[in-house]
Scaffold this motif. Structure first.
Motif, PDB file in Angstrom:
ATOM      1  N   THR A  77       0.814  -1.215   0.000  1.00 34.15           N
ATOM      2  CA  THR A  77       0.000   0.000   0.000  1.00 34.15           C
ATOM      3  C   THR A  77       0.851   1.271   0.000  1.00 34.15           C
ATOM      4  O   THR A  77       0.313   2.371   0.121  1.00 34.15           O
ATOM      5  CB  THR A  77      -0.938   0.012   1.216  1.00 34.15           C
ATOM      6  N   SER A  78       2.156   1.125  -0.122  1.00 39.53           N
ATOM      7  CA  SER A  78       3.046   2.283  -0.130  1.00 39.53           C
ATOM      8  C   SER A  78       3.196   2.778  -1.564  1.00 39.53           C
ATOM      9  O   SER A  78       3.918   2.186  -2.371  1.00 39.53           O
ATOM     10  CB  SER A  78       4.409   1.913   0.454  1.00 39.53           C
ATOM     11  N   THR A  79       2.537   3.878  -1.896  1.00 41.11           N
ATOM     12  CA  THR A  79       2.536   4.381  -3.272  1.00 41.11           C
ATOM     13  C   THR A  79       3.485   5.549  -3.482  1.00 41.11           C
ATOM     14  O   THR A  79       3.599   6.055  -4.605  1.00 41.11           O
ATOM     15  CB  THR A  79       1.114   4.821  -3.666  1.00 41.11           C
ATOM     16  N   THR A  80       4.178   5.981  -2.425  1.00 32.98           N
ATOM     17  CA  THR A  80       5.053   7.150  -2.560  1.00 32.98           C
ATOM     18  C   THR A  80       6.529   6.831  -2.419  1.00 32.98           C
ATOM     19  O   THR A  80       7.369   7.592  -2.909  1.00 32.98           O
ATOM     20  CB  THR A  80       4.677   8.211  -1.514  1.00 32.98           C
ATOM     21  N   ALA A  81       6.882   5.750  -1.759  1.00 29.59           N
ATOM     22  CA  ALA A  81       8.293   5.420  -1.551  1.00 29.59           C
ATOM     23  C   ALA A  81       8.447   3.924  -1.365  1.00 29.59           C
ATOM     24  O   ALA A  81       7.548   3.261  -0.829  1.00 29.59           O
ATOM     25  CB  ALA A  81       8.851   6.155  -0.332  1.00 29.59           C
ATOM     26  N   PRO A  82       9.581   3.352  -1.804  1.00 24.94           N
ATOM     27  CA  PRO A  82       9.804   1.918  -1.611  1.00 24.94           C
ATOM     28  C   PRO A  82       9.983   1.567  -0.135  1.00 24.94           C
ATOM     29  O   PRO A  82      10.495   2.360   0.661  1.00 24.94           O
ATOM     30  CB  PRO A  82      11.091   1.645  -2.399  1.00 24.94           C
ATOM     31  N   VAL A  83       9.574   0.365   0.205  1.00 26.34           N
ATOM     32  CA  VAL A  83       9.777  -0.208   1.535  1.00 26.34           C
ATOM     33  C   VAL A  83      10.772  -1.352   1.401  1.00 26.34           C
ATOM     34  O   VAL A  83      10.599  -2.228   0.544  1.00 26.34           O
ATOM     35  CB  VAL A  83       8.447  -0.730   2.124  1.00 26.34           C
ATOM     36  N   GLU A  84      11.819  -1.369   2.219  1.00 24.81           N
ATOM     37  CA  GLU A  84      12.795  -2.462   2.170  1.00 24.81           C
ATOM     38  C   GLU A  84      12.241  -3.695   2.871  1.00 24.81           C
ATOM     39  O   GLU A  84      12.009  -3.689   4.082  1.00 24.81           O
ATOM     40  CB  GLU A  84      14.124  -2.027   2.804  1.00 24.81           C
ATOM     41  N   ILE A  85      12.026  -4.726   2.098  1.00 25.39           N
ATOM     42  CA  ILE A  85      11.540  -5.994   2.646  1.00 25.39           C
ATOM     43  C   ILE A  85      12.711  -6.783   3.228  1.00 25.39           C
ATOM     44  O   ILE A  85      12.611  -7.370   4.303  1.00 25.39           O
ATOM     45  CB  ILE A  85      10.818  -6.788   1.544  1.00 25.39           C
ATOM     46  N   VAL A  86      13.817  -6.804   2.493  1.00 22.12           N
ATOM     47  CA  VAL A  86      15.095  -7.296   3.020  1.00 22.12           C
ATOM     48  C   VAL A  86      16.027  -6.098   3.049  1.00 22.12           C
ATOM     49  O   VAL A  86      16.282  -5.478   2.017  1.00 22.12           O
ATOM     50  CB  VAL A  86      15.681  -8.419   2.153  1.00 22.12           C
ATOM     51  N   THR A  87      16.534  -5.754   4.223  1.00 24.40           N
ATOM     52  CA  THR A  87      17.340  -4.549   4.376  1.00 24.40           C
ATOM     53  C   THR A  87      18.785  -4.787   3.957  1.00 24.40           C
ATOM     54  O   THR A  87      19.225  -5.940   3.815  1.00 24.40           O
ATOM     55  CB  THR A  87      17.315  -4.058   5.822  1.00 24.40           C
ATOM     56  N   LEU A  88      19.511  -3.697   3.796  1.00 26.71           N
ATOM     57  CA  LEU A  88      20.927  -3.788   3.462  1.00 26.71           C
ATOM     58  C   LEU A  88      21.686  -4.524   4.563  1.00 26.71           C
ATOM     59  O   LEU A  88      22.549  -5.366   4.275  1.00 26.71           O
ATOM     60  CB  LEU A  88      21.510  -2.388   3.263  1.00 26.71           C
ATOM     61  N   ALA A  89      21.374  -4.242   5.810  1.00 32.42           N
ATOM     62  CA  ALA A  89      22.052  -4.906   6.921  1.00 32.42           C
ATOM     63  C   ALA A  89      21.800  -6.406   6.893  1.00 32.42           C
ATOM     64  O   ALA A  89      22.720  -7.214   7.117  1.00 32.42           O
ATOM     65  CB  ALA A  89      21.579  -4.307   8.245  1.00 32.42           C
ATOM     66  N   GLU A  90      20.572  -6.810   6.608  1.00 29.68           N
ATOM     67  CA  GLU A  90      20.250  -8.238   6.555  1.00 29.68           C
ATOM     68  C   GLU A  90      20.976  -8.913   5.392  1.00 29.68           C
ATOM     69  O   GLU A  90      21.443 -10.059   5.518  1.00 29.68           O
ATOM     70  CB  GLU A  90      18.734  -8.423   6.415  1.00 29.68           C
ATOM     71  N   ALA A  91      21.055  -8.224   4.257  1.00 32.24           N
ATOM     72  CA  ALA A  91      21.746  -8.804   3.099  1.00 32.24           C
ATOM     73  C   ALA A  91      23.226  -8.986   3.395  1.00 32.24           C
ATOM     74  O   ALA A  91      23.835 -10.007   3.006  1.00 32.24           O
ATOM     75  CB  ALA A  91      21.547  -7.915   1.876  1.00 32.24           C
ATOM     76  N   LYS A  92      23.841  -8.042   4.078  1.00 35.28           N
ATOM     77  CA  LYS A  92      25.265  -8.165   4.407  1.00 35.28           C
ATOM     78  C   LYS A  92      25.512  -9.325   5.360  1.00 35.28           C
ATOM     79  O   LYS A  92      26.527 -10.036   5.240  1.00 35.28           O
ATOM     80  CB  LYS A  92      25.774  -6.857   5.004  1.00 35.28           C
ATOM     81  N   VAL A  93      24.609  -9.529   6.287  1.00 35.83           N
ATOM     82  CA  VAL A  93      24.751 -10.667   7.205  1.00 35.83           C
ATOM     83  C   VAL A  93      24.614 -11.977   6.434  1.00 35.83           C
ATOM     84  O   VAL A  93      25.385 -12.925   6.648  1.00 35.83           O
ATOM     85  CB  VAL A  93      23.704 -10.578   8.331  1.00 35.83           C
ATOM     86  N   ALA A  94      23.639 -12.052   5.544  1.00 37.93           N
ATOM     87  CA  ALA A  94      23.423 -13.288   4.779  1.00 37.93           C
ATOM     88  C   ALA A  94      24.633 -13.635   3.931  1.00 37.93           C
ATOM     89  O   ALA A  94      24.931 -14.814   3.718  1.00 37.93           O
ATOM     90  CB  ALA A  94      22.185 -13.138   3.902  1.00 37.93           C
ATOM     91  N   GLU A  95      25.349 -12.622   3.436  1.00 38.51           N
ATOM     92  CA  GLU A  95      26.537 -12.880   2.624  1.00 38.51           C
ATOM     93  C   GLU A  95      27.597 -13.662   3.398  1.00 38.51           C
ATOM     94  O   GLU A  95      28.376 -14.417   2.804  1.00 38.51           O
ATOM     95  CB  GLU A  95      27.140 -11.551   2.151  1.00 38.51           C
ATOM     96  N   THR A  96      27.648 -13.458   4.704  1.00 36.04           N
ATOM     97  CA  THR A  96      28.706 -14.081   5.513  1.00 36.04           C
ATOM     98  C   THR A  96      28.293 -15.406   6.117  1.00 36.04           C
ATOM     99  O   THR A  96      29.145 -16.172   6.568  1.00 36.04           O
ATOM    100  CB  THR A  96      29.120 -13.131   6.641  1.00 36.04           C
ATOM    101  N   LYS A  97      26.997 -15.695   6.172  1.00 35.05           N
ATOM    102  CA  LYS A  97      26.502 -16.939   6.776  1.00 35.05           C
ATOM    103  C   LYS A  97      25.796 -17.748   5.704  1.00 35.05           C
ATOM    104  O   LYS A  97      24.633 -17.519   5.398  1.00 35.05           O
ATOM    105  CB  LYS A  97      25.557 -16.635   7.932  1.00 35.05           C
ATOM    106  N   LYS A  98      26.475 -18.696   5.119  1.00 35.51           N
ATOM    107  CA  LYS A  98      25.928 -19.470   4.002  1.00 35.51           C
ATOM    108  C   LYS A  98      25.212 -20.703   4.540  1.00 35.51           C
ATOM    109  O   LYS A  98      25.823 -21.617   5.080  1.00 35.51           O
ATOM    110  CB  LYS A  98      27.051 -19.863   3.037  1.00 35.51           C
TER     111      LYS A  98
END
Length: 801
Positions: A289-310
């Motif tokens: 329902t956000s029509t004015t700005a994107p909402v981060e579903i997976v954040t940058l911080a979460e993506a960086k953590v996932a890169e290190t924990k396979k």
């Protein structure tokens, strides 16, 4: 698709091919009557499937193929395994004994690929991977790439006979009658290629700094070729350039991937609750329902953590897509994922983006917004976007599929980026998302007519870029940007209406020239109102169908009331360029000769003569045969009252004394004239008369746009339609009367026609004024239309009586 490779290396490929424009003139020895001739039989013959108006006919049909696919991504071994059930519906009137499927992954196989037609040279330097891929030996060793079919059966489990020919597979089926359907099951696997070394659209990119992969799974499964009314099976081999012709259908796809991967895909995920964390699920619902700005579903911080924990665990994502012509997906633990909603036709479309940290400062700000802007703008110019999702994936790529596309645009290591990087990123997102309309919905045959896909899309991309930012540096659409291509030597050019594999300068030919042509139609020839209506009508008529060029050409004319055959002929079927020269300008002021006695003044300088019989000098075969046919009775033979003086005169049955005619010939073409008053002389004495003479030096007929700059600095523009060339395709003239003296004249001041030589477009106003005789005719003194003027043979006969 934006094909940067071909754009970068186009000039290095020029030497490999020579081609010439198509000579489709009816009378090439004449200077008129060719370029404005109707296309006629050049276009396909209308029928019950495709009408002369450009619309689908009452008996239009197309096939359908539904897919149920299960696949598993083995990241460790870089292998994809899959099994699929295809239900094929024969909606054609024909009985089919075999069907054709595409095996696009075979382009990476050194045994089964179709990229056999290009000549190659030994480079001065090359990487080892290039040598491995280019080398030829008499008995090549299988490089392990390409689709491997492990099972192929019908619905009962019975094996089916099949033949693989490079990138195509023919499957023999029991006679499949019209209205019937057939089910086949296929198991397969292939080694996932490294896109950055082997090329192609699908594959993986490896990031050594964090040890992760980014997978773009495209053209990844055996899928049906198109069987159509105009071509039969479209089974031309896939060489890597000409893209696809595909059949619409419904898809249910299950992808099993590492548990810490995020998946973006064609269609809607129907099990997000099983694969997302509660926090991610909540963000997804907020984004809806956000029509004015994107909402981060997976954040940058979460993506960086996932890169290190396979993770060694697995998850299965399930997607459903209805009425689509293809299916693609992406998977990586590197992804940041954001989304926003764009209202279209009363429904919110989820506009989503997937990207790694390498692109964060660009994609987090622009990508999903650009997706939303694109589907909204394209919807305004074509049809409302019908799907629930539109996605952009940063993958150092540029390729499109239904509801998902792969793009490029990464920042420098410190997160900054250049303006050219930003504009390139925006351009590729708009272009690839726009492909949802052309050809994913308005589903032309990309393998045969690349321009109907890339060219039409590049045109609406241009409109969308222009609406994105008034200063956006669009490269495809403005007429002047195509000039370097248009002015190239003819042996380096092909008509737009060429198969993609036959084109040397692929980018300008298939993308820029058709986009420019459509923009010229819209802005200079038709006007926006007429063009936009017709273009929307084409989109509406052919949404979820298979249009051909003839369907586009005919619809644009049918819906606008404009005869555009001259334009299609010149711009799409030929290689001529626009080069209109302003050869000379005659400048004059009014002179008022005194009317002769009797207030009569000779107008013109026509010698008087006695009209000869109005009969053809040569009797054609039709006249002779009509006269010889005893069954034909001419009207003047049946009704003698229909005969007159000229019936006899034409047959030499009446003689005229020509000396009678000479007595009256001294007073021909006289009209009652009057003297000018001083007030009238003052009025016309302030007029400035100009004759402009033009030459069509380039061969392409186009409108002539004339800009006058007057001595007081003001300007006026006249837009002369291209039809001025109709009776003489080489020379044209135009007479003007102005209230001010002209200081200079310039053709095509806004560079609208892609004129390749602007040095011959100007006049500087240096000519000395000549005299121009102006006469005043007594009101009502002229003859009525169709009224005889002067003597005629019938008149002379009466005088001789």
């Amino acid at each position: 698709m934006i094909n940067n490779f071909h754009k970068c290396f186009a000039f290095f490929l020029l030497i490999s091919q020579v081609s010439f424009g198509q000579n489709i003139q009816n009378n090439p020895g004449s200077n008129h009557g060719n370029k404005f001739e109707q296309l006629g039989t050049i276009l396909t013959t209308p029928n019950e499937q495709r009408t002369a108006s450009g619309a689908p006919g009452v008996k239009y049909w197309q096939q359908r193929a539904d897919y149920n696919i299960k696949c598993e991504l083995d990241e460790k071994n870089l292998v994809l395994k899959g099994s699929e059930t295809i239900t094929y519906y024969n909606n054609s009137p024909d009985v089919l004994t075999y069907i054709w499927l595409q095996l696009d992954e075979n382009e990476h196989s050194n045994l089964n690929n179709a990229n056999y037609q290009n000549s190659t040279r030994m480079p001065s330097a090359a990487a080892t991977t290039q040598v491995d891929n280019m080398g030829f030996v008499a008995a090549p060793k299988d490089n392990g790439n390409g689709i491997r079919i492990t099972k192929l059966t019908d619905a009962t489990g019975k094996k089916l006979t099949y033949t693989i020919n490079k990138t195509m597979m023919r499957v023999e089926v029991p006679a499949l009658k019209s209205g019937q359907q057939f089910v086949l099951n296929i198991d397969w696997n292939y080694q996932i290629p490294n896109r950055l070394t082997l090329g192609g659209r699908g594959g993986y990119e490896f990031f050594p700094e964090d040890g992760n992969h980014l997978f773009t799974m495209a053209q990844w499964f055996p899928r049906l070729c198109v069987y159509s009314d105009f071509q039969g099976w479209q089974n031309h081999q896939f060489t890597g350039r000409g893209e696809f012709a595909l059949t619409f259908g419904n898809y249910r796809v299950q992808m099993t991937v590492p548990a810490d991967h995020m998946v973006g895909s064609t269609g809607e995920c129907i099990n997000y609750s099983a694969v997302l964390s509660p926090a991610q699920m909540a963000r997804y619902n907020k984004a809806k329902t956000s029509t004015t700005a994107p909402v981060e579903i997976v954040t940058l911080a979460e993506a960086k953590v996932a890169e290190t924990k396979k993770s060694t665990a697995k998850k299965t994502w399930v997607f459903q897509a209805n009425n689509v012509r293809d299916f693609a997906w992406t998977s990586s633990r590197k992804f940041v994922w954001d989304a926003m909603a764009q209202p279209i036709n009363g429904k919110n479309v989820m506009c989503m983006s997937f990207y790694g940290k390498e692109a964060y400062n660009l994609y987090s700000k622009f990508s999903s917004r650009a997706v939303a802007h694109t589907i909204k703008t394209y919807s305004d110019f074509t049809i409302p976007y019908p799907y629930p999702v539109a996605q952009s994936v940063e993958a150092a790529n540029g390729m499109e599929y239904p509801m998902i596309c792969f793009n490029y645009g990464r920042t420098d290591a410190d997160g900054t980026y250049s303006e050219s990087t930003k504009n390139g990123m925006l351009g590729v997102v708009i272009h690839e998302v726009g492909h949802n309309f052309f050809p994913m919905i308005i589903n032309s045959d990309e393998r045969q007519w690349t321009w109907m896909d890339e060219g039409l899309n590049s045109f609406v991309e241009y409109l969308t870029e222009e609406l994105w930012d008034n200063k956006f540096p669009s490269k495809k659409g403005p007429a002047y940007t195509i000039v370097p291509y248009m002015k190239m030597s003819k042996d380096l050019l092909e008509p737009i209406m060429s198969n993609s594999e036959n084109i040397v300068n692929f980018g300008p030919n298939a993308y820029s020239k058709p986009a420019t042509g459509l923009n010229i139609l819209r802005e200079t020839i038709m006007g926006r109102e007429l063009f936009d209506y017709a273009f929307k009508e084409y989109s509406r008529r052919w949404a979820f169908k298979h249009p051909t060029p003839a369907d586009l050409f005919r619809t644009m004319e049918d819906a606008s009331g404009e005869d555009l055959d001259w334009f299609w002929r010149g711009w799409f079927y030929g290689t001529d360029a626009c080069d209109i020269a302003l050869d000379s300008v005659k400048f004059a002021k009014a002179d008022y000769p005194k009317a002769p006695a009797g207030n009569n003044r000779v107008v013109g300088n026509r010698p008087q003569r006695v009209d000869p019989p109005a009969v053809n000098a040569f009797e054609d075969i039709s006249k002779i045969r009509n006269r010889q046919d005893n069954n034909i009775k001419f009207y003047t033979d049946k009704d003698l009252a229909a005969r007159d003086f000229y019936w006899k005169y034409d047959r030499g049955l009446v003689q005229i004394d020509s000396t009678l005619g000479s007595k009256t010939a001294a007073q021909p073409n006289r009209l009652p004239m009057e003297e000018f008053t001083d007030e009238e002389k003052a009025k016309y004495g302030n007029k400035f008369f100009y004759e402009l003479n033009f030459t069509n030096k380039g061969g392409l007929v186009m409108p002539i746009i004339v800009e006058f700059t007057f001595k007081d600095g003001t300007k006026a523009v006249d837009r002369i339609p291209a039809q001025i060339w109709r009776l003489n395709e080489l020379k044209a003239s135009k007479f003007y009367v102005h209230d001010q003296e002209v200081a200079s004249i310039k053709l095509d001041p806004m560079r609208e026609t892609a004129d390749i030589d602007e040095t011959n477009n100007t006049w500087g106003g240096s000519e000395k004024a000549s005299k121009f005789q102006l006469f005043k005719v007594r009101a009502g003194a002229g003859p009525a239309r169709g009224q005889s003027v002067g003597s005629n043979p019938m008149q002379l006969e009466k005088k001789g009586e």
